[in-house]
Scaffold this motif. Structure first.
Motif, PDB file in Angstrom:
ATOM      1  N   PHE A 112       0.668  -1.087   0.154  1.00  0.00           N
ATOM      2  CA  PHE A 112       0.038   0.206   0.103  1.00  0.00           C
ATOM      3  C   PHE A 112       0.487   1.180   0.147  1.00  0.00           C
ATOM      4  O   PHE A 112       0.982   2.136  -0.702  1.00  0.00           O
ATOM      5  CB  PHE A 112      -0.699  -0.204   1.125  1.00  0.00           C
ATOM      6  CG  PHE A 112      -1.644   0.664   1.049  1.00  0.00           C
ATOM      7  CD1 PHE A 112      -2.478   1.814  -0.032  1.00  0.00           C
ATOM      8  CD2 PHE A 112      -2.635   1.403   1.956  1.00  0.00           C
ATOM      9  CE1 PHE A 112      -3.159   2.945  -0.143  1.00  0.00           C
ATOM     10  CE2 PHE A 112      -4.345   1.854   2.007  1.00  0.00           C
ATOM     11  CZ  PHE A 112      -4.548   2.761   1.345  1.00  0.00           C
ATOM     12  N   HIS A 113       1.875   0.838   1.110  1.00  0.00           N
ATOM     13  CA  HIS A 113       2.990   2.480   0.777  1.00  0.00           C
ATOM     14  C   HIS A 113       3.710   2.937  -0.398  1.00  0.00           C
ATOM     15  O   HIS A 113       3.451   4.049  -0.877  1.00  0.00           O
ATOM     16  CB  HIS A 113       4.014   2.111   1.953  1.00  0.00           C
ATOM     17  CG  HIS A 113       5.091   2.766   1.742  1.00  0.00           C
ATOM     18  ND1 HIS A 113       6.275   2.975   1.708  1.00  0.00           N
ATOM     19  CD2 HIS A 113       5.299   4.309   2.355  1.00  0.00           C
ATOM     20  CE1 HIS A 113       7.310   3.871   0.948  1.00  0.00           C
ATOM     21  NE2 HIS A 113       6.262   4.952   2.294  1.00  0.00           N
ATOM     22  N   LEU A 114       3.925   1.090  -1.775  1.00  0.00           N
ATOM     23  CA  LEU A 114       4.860   2.098  -2.729  1.00  0.00           C
ATOM     24  C   LEU A 114       3.307   1.990  -3.140  1.00  0.00           C
ATOM     25  O   LEU A 114       3.922   2.999  -5.188  1.00  0.00           O
ATOM     26  CB  LEU A 114       5.331   0.402  -3.221  1.00  0.00           C
ATOM     27  CG  LEU A 114       6.617   0.129  -2.166  1.00  0.00           C
ATOM     28  CD1 LEU A 114       6.905  -1.673  -2.808  1.00  0.00           C
ATOM     29  CD2 LEU A 114       7.608   1.083  -2.231  1.00  0.00           C
ATOM     30  N   THR A 115       2.511   2.089  -3.246  1.00  0.00           N
ATOM     31  CA  THR A 115       1.044   2.368  -3.921  1.00  0.00           C
ATOM     32  C   THR A 115       0.738   3.352  -3.680  1.00  0.00           C
ATOM     33  O   THR A 115       1.290   4.981  -4.800  1.00  0.00           O
ATOM     34  CB  THR A 115      -0.615   1.559  -3.974  1.00  0.00           C
ATOM     35  OG1 THR A 115      -0.088  -0.251  -4.137  1.00  0.00           O
ATOM     36  CG2 THR A 115      -1.473   1.934  -4.793  1.00  0.00           C
ATOM     37  N   VAL A 116       0.936   3.854  -2.658  1.00  0.00           N
ATOM     38  CA  VAL A 116       0.659   5.415  -2.924  1.00  0.00           C
ATOM     39  C   VAL A 116       1.986   6.159  -3.565  1.00  0.00           C
ATOM     40  O   VAL A 116       1.439   7.443  -4.177  1.00  0.00           O
ATOM     41  CB  VAL A 116       0.770   6.237  -1.389  1.00  0.00           C
ATOM     42  CG1 VAL A 116       0.434   7.491  -1.168  1.00  0.00           C
ATOM     43  CG2 VAL A 116      -0.270   5.592  -0.858  1.00  0.00           C
ATOM     44  N   LEU A 117       2.989   5.969  -3.637  1.00  0.00           N
ATOM     45  CA  LEU A 117       4.038   6.438  -4.026  1.00  0.00           C
ATOM     46  C   LEU A 117       4.164   6.324  -5.673  1.00  0.00           C
ATOM     47  O   LEU A 117       4.243   7.280  -6.691  1.00  0.00           O
ATOM     48  CB  LEU A 117       5.297   5.764  -3.314  1.00  0.00           C
ATOM     49  CG  LEU A 117       5.899   5.967  -2.369  1.00  0.00           C
ATOM     50  CD1 LEU A 117       7.472   5.147  -2.092  1.00  0.00           C
ATOM     51  CD2 LEU A 117       6.327   7.270  -2.058  1.00  0.00           C
ATOM     52  N   VAL A 118       3.317   5.919  -6.289  1.00  0.00           N
ATOM     53  CA  VAL A 118       3.318   5.078  -7.294  1.00  0.00           C
ATOM     54  C   VAL A 118       1.801   6.001  -7.853  1.00  0.00           C
ATOM     55  O   VAL A 118       2.087   7.219  -8.968  1.00  0.00           O
ATOM     56  CB  VAL A 118       2.631   3.750  -7.777  1.00  0.00           C
ATOM     57  CG1 VAL A 118       1.725   4.425  -9.605  1.00  0.00           C
ATOM     58  CG2 VAL A 118       3.773   3.012  -8.050  1.00  0.00           C
ATOM     59  N   VAL A 119       0.715   6.301  -6.979  1.00  0.00           N
ATOM     60  CA  VAL A 119      -0.570   6.971  -7.294  1.00  0.00           C
ATOM     61  C   VAL A 119       0.465   8.766  -7.155  1.00  0.00           C
ATOM     62  O   VAL A 119      -0.461   9.835  -8.098  1.00  0.00           O
ATOM     63  CB  VAL A 119      -1.079   7.215  -5.993  1.00  0.00           C
ATOM     64  CG1 VAL A 119      -2.115   8.413  -6.023  1.00  0.00           C
ATOM     65  CG2 VAL A 119      -2.306   6.357  -6.498  1.00  0.00           C
ATOM     66  N   GLN A 120       1.801   9.004  -6.443  1.00  0.00           N
ATOM     67  CA  GLN A 120       2.462  10.432  -6.205  1.00  0.00           C
ATOM     68  C   GLN A 120       2.661  11.000  -7.161  1.00  0.00           C
ATOM     69  O   GLN A 120       2.729  12.605  -7.939  1.00  0.00           O
ATOM     70  CB  GLN A 120       2.753  10.825  -5.284  1.00  0.00           C
ATOM     71  CG  GLN A 120       2.253  10.950  -3.846  1.00  0.00           C
ATOM     72  CD  GLN A 120       3.525  10.913  -2.640  1.00  0.00           C
ATOM     73  OE1 GLN A 120       4.578  10.716  -2.729  1.00  0.00           O
ATOM     74  NE2 GLN A 120       3.062  11.925  -2.044  1.00  0.00           N
ATOM     75  N   ASN A 121       3.429  10.233  -8.477  1.00  0.00           N
ATOM     76  CA  ASN A 121       3.970  10.222  -9.330  1.00  0.00           C
ATOM     77  C   ASN A 121       4.177   9.114 -10.176  1.00  0.00           C
ATOM     78  O   ASN A 121       5.175   8.406 -10.209  1.00  0.00           O
ATOM     79  CB  ASN A 121       5.927  10.312  -9.133  1.00  0.00           C
ATOM     80  CG  ASN A 121       6.280  11.494 -10.014  1.00  0.00           C
ATOM     81  OD1 ASN A 121       6.110  10.799 -11.488  1.00  0.00           O
ATOM     82  ND2 ASN A 121       7.775  12.147 -10.274  1.00  0.00           N
ATOM     83  N   PRO A 122       3.400   8.615 -11.023  1.00  0.00           N
ATOM     84  CA  PRO A 122       2.699   7.682 -12.152  1.00  0.00           C
ATOM     85  C   PRO A 122       4.584   7.554 -13.187  1.00  0.00           C
ATOM     86  O   PRO A 122       5.043   6.444 -13.116  1.00  0.00           O
ATOM     87  CB  PRO A 122       1.462   7.954 -12.155  1.00  0.00           C
ATOM     88  CG  PRO A 122       0.953   8.542 -12.043  1.00  0.00           C
ATOM     89  CD  PRO A 122       1.621   9.776 -11.198  1.00  0.00           C
ATOM     90  N   ALA A 123       4.396   8.106 -13.390  1.00  0.00           N
ATOM     91  CA  ALA A 123       5.345   8.730 -14.446  1.00  0.00           C
ATOM     92  C   ALA A 123       6.394   7.623 -14.480  1.00  0.00           C
ATOM     93  O   ALA A 123       7.490   7.268 -14.588  1.00  0.00           O
ATOM     94  CB  ALA A 123       5.740   9.915 -15.173  1.00  0.00           C
ATOM     95  N   GLN A 124       7.016   8.498 -12.836  1.00  0.00           N
ATOM     96  CA  GLN A 124       8.683   7.183 -12.139  1.00  0.00           C
ATOM     97  C   GLN A 124       8.365   7.132 -11.687  1.00  0.00           C
ATOM     98  O   GLN A 124       8.985   6.089 -11.585  1.00  0.00           O
ATOM     99  CB  GLN A 124       8.901   8.895 -11.540  1.00  0.00           C
ATOM    100  CG  GLN A 124      10.175   8.979 -10.886  1.00  0.00           C
ATOM    101  CD  GLN A 124      10.965   9.706  -9.898  1.00  0.00           C
ATOM    102  OE1 GLN A 124      10.048  10.719  -9.484  1.00  0.00           O
ATOM    103  NE2 GLN A 124      12.242   9.741  -9.365  1.00  0.00           N
TER     104      GLN A 124
END
Length: 165
Positions: A112-124
């Motif tokens: 879930f934590h990593l998912t939040v990071l993906v949502v914050q900056n999907p391209a990177q």
């Protein structure tokens, strides 16, 4: 005889504290029915106070991480999100160090934590963490196929990535 009485009183006291902690957590989480950003932030702060009262318990840490990450994924660019992500990371690290943590819950929270990071900056972060998220969710579901959080995260993450492609 005195030792037996003392042990019985200790066990009863621990059980009562456990019930008190669960009641406090439940009372705090009930407020989330309001479904506002402010209510979620207040809930997380209440959970932090509960954790301070019961520092050796996993439940408050789990709920701090879960509610912090839930807020962060819904409000990825809010000014409160970095602080909540830090709280979630700390709670997850503390859970890792505890003897009786549930590996399934821990892996789900890490995903879930990593998912939040993906949502914050999907391209990177999408390419960087995509595989890690799926691997952690697989580990979570392998440890407990009935883990509702892991099942829900897997479905939502997969759907989100399909939409992004």
């Amino acid at each position: 005889m005195i030792v037996i009485v003392f042990l019985a009183m200790t066990v009863c006291n621990l059980h009562a504290q456990q019930k008190d902690m669960q009641a406090l957590i439940h009372q705090s989480l009930e407020k989330l029915q309001n479904d506002s950003s402010q209510t979620t932030l207040q809930c997380v702060m209440e959970l932090k106070r509960i954790e301070a009262i019961f520092p050796d318990s996993i439940a408050p840490k789990y709920h701090i991480a879960l509610q912090s990450l839930s807020y962060a994924v819904s409000h990825p660019h809010d000014e409160q999100t970095p602080q909540l992500l830090t709280m979630a990371e700390q709670a997850i690290k503390q859970m890792e160090g505890m003897r009786h943590h549930d590996p399934s819950d821990l892996h789900a929270l890490q995903a879930f934590h990593l998912t939040v990071l993906v949502v914050q900056n999907p391209a990177q972060n999408g390419p960087r963490y995509y595989r890690d998220v799926l691997d952690l969710l697989d580990k979570s579901l392998k440890a407990n196929p009935e883990n509702a959080l892991a099942k829900m995260l897997r479905q939502q993450f997969t759907e989100g990535m399909q939409r992004a492609l």
